[in-house]
Design a protein around this motif. Structure first.
Motif, PDB file in Angstrom:
ATOM      1  N   ALA A  48      -5.986 -27.235 -30.781  1.00 55.66           N
ATOM      2  CA  ALA A  48      -5.444 -26.448 -29.666  1.00 55.66           C
ATOM      3  C   ALA A  48      -4.202 -25.726 -30.141  1.00 55.66           C
ATOM      4  O   ALA A  48      -3.477 -26.234 -30.997  1.00 55.66           O
ATOM      5  CB  ALA A  48      -5.115 -27.350 -28.480  1.00 55.66           C
ATOM      6  N   ASN A  49      -3.974 -24.542 -29.594  1.00 54.18           N
ATOM      7  CA  ASN A  49      -2.754 -23.805 -29.948  1.00 54.18           C
ATOM      8  C   ASN A  49      -1.607 -24.294 -29.076  1.00 54.18           C
ATOM      9  O   ASN A  49      -1.358 -23.769 -28.012  1.00 54.18           O
ATOM     10  CB  ASN A  49      -2.962 -22.303 -29.797  1.00 54.18           C
ATOM     11  N   THR A  50      -0.938 -25.333 -29.551  1.00 56.82           N
ATOM     12  CA  THR A  50       0.141 -25.898 -28.734  1.00 56.82           C
ATOM     13  C   THR A  50       1.482 -25.252 -29.045  1.00 56.82           C
ATOM     14  O   THR A  50       2.509 -25.667 -28.524  1.00 56.82           O
ATOM     15  CB  THR A  50       0.228 -27.424 -28.945  1.00 56.82           C
ATOM     16  N   ASN A  59      -1.641 -26.044 -24.536  1.00 52.37           N
ATOM     17  CA  ASN A  59      -1.037 -27.292 -24.075  1.00 52.37           C
ATOM     18  C   ASN A  59      -1.796 -27.876 -22.889  1.00 52.37           C
ATOM     19  O   ASN A  59      -1.987 -29.086 -22.803  1.00 52.37           O
ATOM     20  CB  ASN A  59       0.428 -27.058 -23.701  1.00 52.37           C
ATOM     21  N   ALA A  60      -2.224 -26.992 -21.989  1.00 55.95           N
ATOM     22  CA  ALA A  60      -2.952 -27.471 -20.809  1.00 55.95           C
ATOM     23  C   ALA A  60      -4.272 -28.117 -21.234  1.00 55.95           C
ATOM     24  O   ALA A  60      -4.623 -29.202 -20.756  1.00 55.95           O
ATOM     25  CB  ALA A  60      -3.205 -26.321 -19.840  1.00 55.95           C
ATOM     26  N   VAL A  61      -4.989 -27.466 -22.164  1.00 53.39           N
ATOM     27  CA  VAL A  61      -6.259 -28.031 -22.628  1.00 53.39           C
ATOM     28  C   VAL A  61      -6.006 -29.381 -23.309  1.00 53.39           C
ATOM     29  O   VAL A  61      -6.659 -30.384 -23.001  1.00 53.39           O
ATOM     30  CB  VAL A  61      -6.976 -27.067 -23.609  1.00 53.39           C
ATOM     31  N   ALA A  62      -5.020 -29.408 -24.222  1.00 53.85           N
ATOM     32  CA  ALA A  62      -4.744 -30.641 -24.967  1.00 53.85           C
ATOM     33  C   ALA A  62      -4.368 -31.774 -23.999  1.00 53.85           C
ATOM     34  O   ALA A  62      -4.825 -32.912 -24.157  1.00 53.85           O
ATOM     35  CB  ALA A  62      -3.624 -30.402 -25.976  1.00 53.85           C
ATOM     36  N   ASN A  63      -3.562 -31.456 -22.995  1.00 50.80           N
ATOM     37  CA  ASN A  63      -3.184 -32.470 -22.008  1.00 50.80           C
ATOM     38  C   ASN A  63      -4.399 -32.995 -21.263  1.00 50.80           C
ATOM     39  O   ASN A  63      -4.540 -34.206 -21.054  1.00 50.80           O
ATOM     40  CB  ASN A  63      -2.193 -31.879 -20.990  1.00 50.80           C
ATOM     41  N   GLY A  64      -5.290 -32.087 -20.873  1.00 50.74           N
ATOM     42  CA  GLY A  64      -6.486 -32.494 -20.148  1.00 50.74           C
ATOM     43  C   GLY A  64      -7.360 -33.402 -20.999  1.00 50.74           C
ATOM     44  O   GLY A  64      -7.830 -34.451 -20.538  1.00 50.74           O
TER      45      GLY A  64
END
Lengths: 403, 298
Positions: A48-50, A59-64
């Motif tokens: 993910a591009n954090t 960040n939203a994807v990684a958090n999910g």
């Protein structure tokens, strides 16, 4: 006057120089691995591009994703094994993403969740397809992610790559269907941003589907990026008096278009895509009343969604920022379910048969309930799921139905 | 395109052209008096729009009061810019002034981005009392209430400006300074006061334009003034830079051209056409419609 012209040239040059180059300034790809060590684990790679531009999405994807896997591990993992997340930042850059994927291979992951942006996801998909590594993206919407050549209907399909989000044309088709069935439209108009692949993609799909359904498209107007005056286009549309107007773009433009349309005496219903999220703050309640858009995620719609929102807030101390977090959560869920299937067959973790079993299980997904809808995959590995219809009512974006 | 659509498009052009014309007036007046292309002028609109937004959203003022506040703030900002940035450079080469103007433009745009964020501020719900009214229907031509207000206010402002320049002592002083700065000074005209006054009038017009702008396009964003300012500049050149009637005619002309280009489905070419006009005017008739041929002594 010569002086004047020379001065002017100098000015033009200065403006053009200033317009050039803001580069990306991401840090070195920093890997972070989380999860339990000790005992047998199932390693899942997350890309993910954090950092960098658009890090908000990454960040939203990684958090999910991490939220789902943490919950899964807390409830005992898969087949008694913990799922270990190996996460790398791809900075939204295709080369960095491929390098990060190679590191994941060295780390011995058995499946990949990611990446987030279309460009990085396609780059990684080229690599995973070579080695038949199961991959799912939460957010890359371009058709070219799962199909080698989207222009060619006979094109080879990347059988190992899946996604949990809609593809661009899907929303356009969905809204055309909605206009025909629910709004009873017989005439429609579109206004879109020329040169934006998102806006044009949705508009084209809408127009094609309308023609198929027998809804007459009476006006198709384009505008360019950064425009604020849409009166010229809207006058053309007003002269045709269509039943519905489809405007697929982001909320700031939509607010201006709808306000100017109402001022010009247009009473047609406005329809839009998921870029509309947040539009209620950008035009008056009266002007927006009755407009409808489709979204991949309907905040607060069902008990499961509310529970997800509470869990997310408890884990990260902020409200669910956008639809990327629930899509990431669903992507992780789909992947872990497929892994559970491979585990159930008693195959050796990480082996080629194991990966193939994951891919087969994923493709066979039938009616799995996620936060953003019920999942079934079509022959191109795109999810067939219902879209959440959001209606603008009294200045509020209200979930109306799954359609 | 049939006649009624064409007429409607002309009205659209007059509406967007009104804002260009008001901004172009500021460009033209300042150029007429100190030969400065004030590229920060477009950003004064942005300042005015944010002032109106602040008043309405944060202080809950009535939109009319907020509009007045926007004009006052624009005027003050315009005058302060002149005092702080331009007046120390009055005897410096003109290029230094120009570069300073561009610097101020970036300072305003980026400063506002820093303070208020880069997203657009929506003012639709606040300006509704100003923009909701009956629209005028002349045969098949529909003129929205917003368009009526915009065009009407612009015409009124222009009449007032013309009277100001032609009939008042300060107006006379402005004309004298633009004619010959040195001679005017020798006649006892205060240069500082006259230049300050010119910036004040130009910025007040920009303030009015900012209110009209957010009524028609209810958003304020930090970069809203840059393209608007450049187009108003084209309008000023087209009309003849330094000429007040020229700026008005130029503004309306650019508005109408843009509306027609967009209506013909060539919206992607809209900006291109505008700047092509600039190039053509500079090549063929650099003095524009109404400009005087100035013999420059080197």
């Amino acid at each position: 006057m010569k002086k004047f012209i020379a001065t002017l040239m100098a000015v033009v040059m200065m403006f053009s120089m200033a317009a050039c180059g803001t580069g990306s300034n991401g840090d070195e790809a920093g890997g972070e691995s989380e999860g339990e060590s000790g005992g047998e684990t199932i390693k899942v790679g997350v890309l993910a591009n954090t950092s960098g531009d658009n890090a908000m999405y990454g960040n939203a994807v990684a958090n999910g994703v991490n939220l789902y896997i943490d919950q899964l591990n807390a409830s005992g993992g898969i087949n008694g094994k913990q799922v270990e997340v190996v996460q790398y930042d791809d900075e939204g850059d295709a080369t960095t993403a491929v390098n990060a994927f190679n590191r994941l291979m060295d780390d011995g992951v058995t499946a990949v969740i990611g990446s987030v942006l279309t460009g990085t996801t396609v780059a990684v998909a080229d690599e995973t397809y070579e080695v038949n590594m199961p991959q799912i993206t939460a957010s890359a919407t371009a058709a070219g992610v799962t199909v080698l050549d989207p222009e060619d209907p006979e094109s080879e399909i990347r059988t190992n790559v899946f996604r949990s989000c809609f593809i661009d044309p899907f929303q356009g088709e969905k809204m055309a269907q909605y206009a025909y069935e629910k709004s009873g439209a017989t005439t429609a108009a579109v206004i879109f941003e020329t040169g934006s692949s998102y806006s044009e993609g949705l508009a084209t799909a809408f127009v094609d589907k309308c023609e198929e359904l027998g809804v007459e498209v009476v006006a198709s107007e384009g505008y360019s990026t950064g425009d604020t005056d849409f009166n010229a286009q809207l006058t053309n549309i007003a002269a045709q008096n269509p039943d519905v107007i489809f405007c697929p773009n982001y909320y700031e433009d939509i607010g201006l278009i709808v306000t100017q349309a109402r001022a010009a005496g247009i009473t047609s219903q406005f329809l839009g895509g998921d870029g509309w999220g947040g539009v209620a703050g950008y035009a008056s309640a009266e002007d927006m009343e009755g407009s409808v858009y489709c979204s991949g995620y309907a905040p607060g719609s069902t008990d499961e969604v509310i529970k997800f929102e509470q869990d997310y807030e408890a884990a990260y101390g902020e409200a669910v920022p956008n639809m990327f977090a629930p899509l990431g959560y669903d992507a992780a869920m789909l992947m872990c379910n497929a892994i559970a299937e491979a585990e159930a067959q008693g195959l050796e973790t990480g082996s080629d048969e194991y990966k193939q079993a994951i891919i087969d299980a994923m493709a066979a997904t039938d009616g799995l309930e996620g936060i953003t809808g019920t999942y079934v995959f079509d022959e191109q590995n795109n999810p067939v799921k219902s879209a959440a219809m959001i209606v603008l009512k009294d200045g509020q974006e209200t979930f109306s139905e799954l359609y | 395109m049939n006649l009624s659509i064409l007429l409607n498009q002309l009205v659209n052009g007059l509406q967007s052209g009104s804002v260009f014309a008001l901004v172009a007036l500021g460009y033209s007046m300042v150029y007429g008096i100190i030969k400065l292309l004030n590229f920060a002028h477009g950003d004064i609109i942005m300042v005015g729009a944010y002032a109106a937004w602040m008043c309405m959203a944060n202080f809950g003022l009535h939109p009319l009061l907020s509009a007045a506040a926007a004009v006052v703030v624009s005027t003050l900002v315009g005058m302060s810019i002149e005092k702080v940035a331009y007046s120390p450079l009055r005897s410096a080469p003109r290029l230094s002034l120009l570069i300073t103007a561009i610097g101020i433009s970036y300072l305003l745009e980026n400063g506002f981005q820093l303070i208020f964020g880069s997203g657009a501020k929506n003012v639709a719900k606040y300006v509704a009392p100003l923009t909701s009214g009956p629209s005028l229907r002349l045969g098949t031509v529909q003129i929205s209430f917003t368009a009526l207000i915009t065009i009407g206010t612009t015409l009124l402002s222009m009449v007032a400006l013309t009277l100001l320049v032609k009939r008042t002592r300060l107006g006379k002083a402005m004309r004298a300074v633009s004619e010959d700065m040195g001679a005017a000074q020798l006649m006892g005209i205060s240069l500082n006061r006259t230049i300050s006054f010119t910036f004040a009038v130009g910025s007040a017009l920009a303030g009015i334009a900012s209110v009209l702008y957010i009524c028609a396009y209810p958003q304020a964003s930090p970069t809203m003034g840059s393209m608007l300012g450049l187009k108003a500049f084209v309008a000023a050149v087209l009309g003849g830079i330094g000429s007040i009637p020229g700026a008005m005619v130029g503004g309306f002309a650019i508005g109408i051209v843009e509306a027609l280009v967009s209506a013909a489905g060539l919206s992607t070419w809209k900006d291109g056409v505008t700047f092509a006009i600039l190039i053509l005017v500079l090549l063929i008739k650099p003095t524009g419609f109404f400009g005087r041929r100035a013999i420059e002594k080197v």
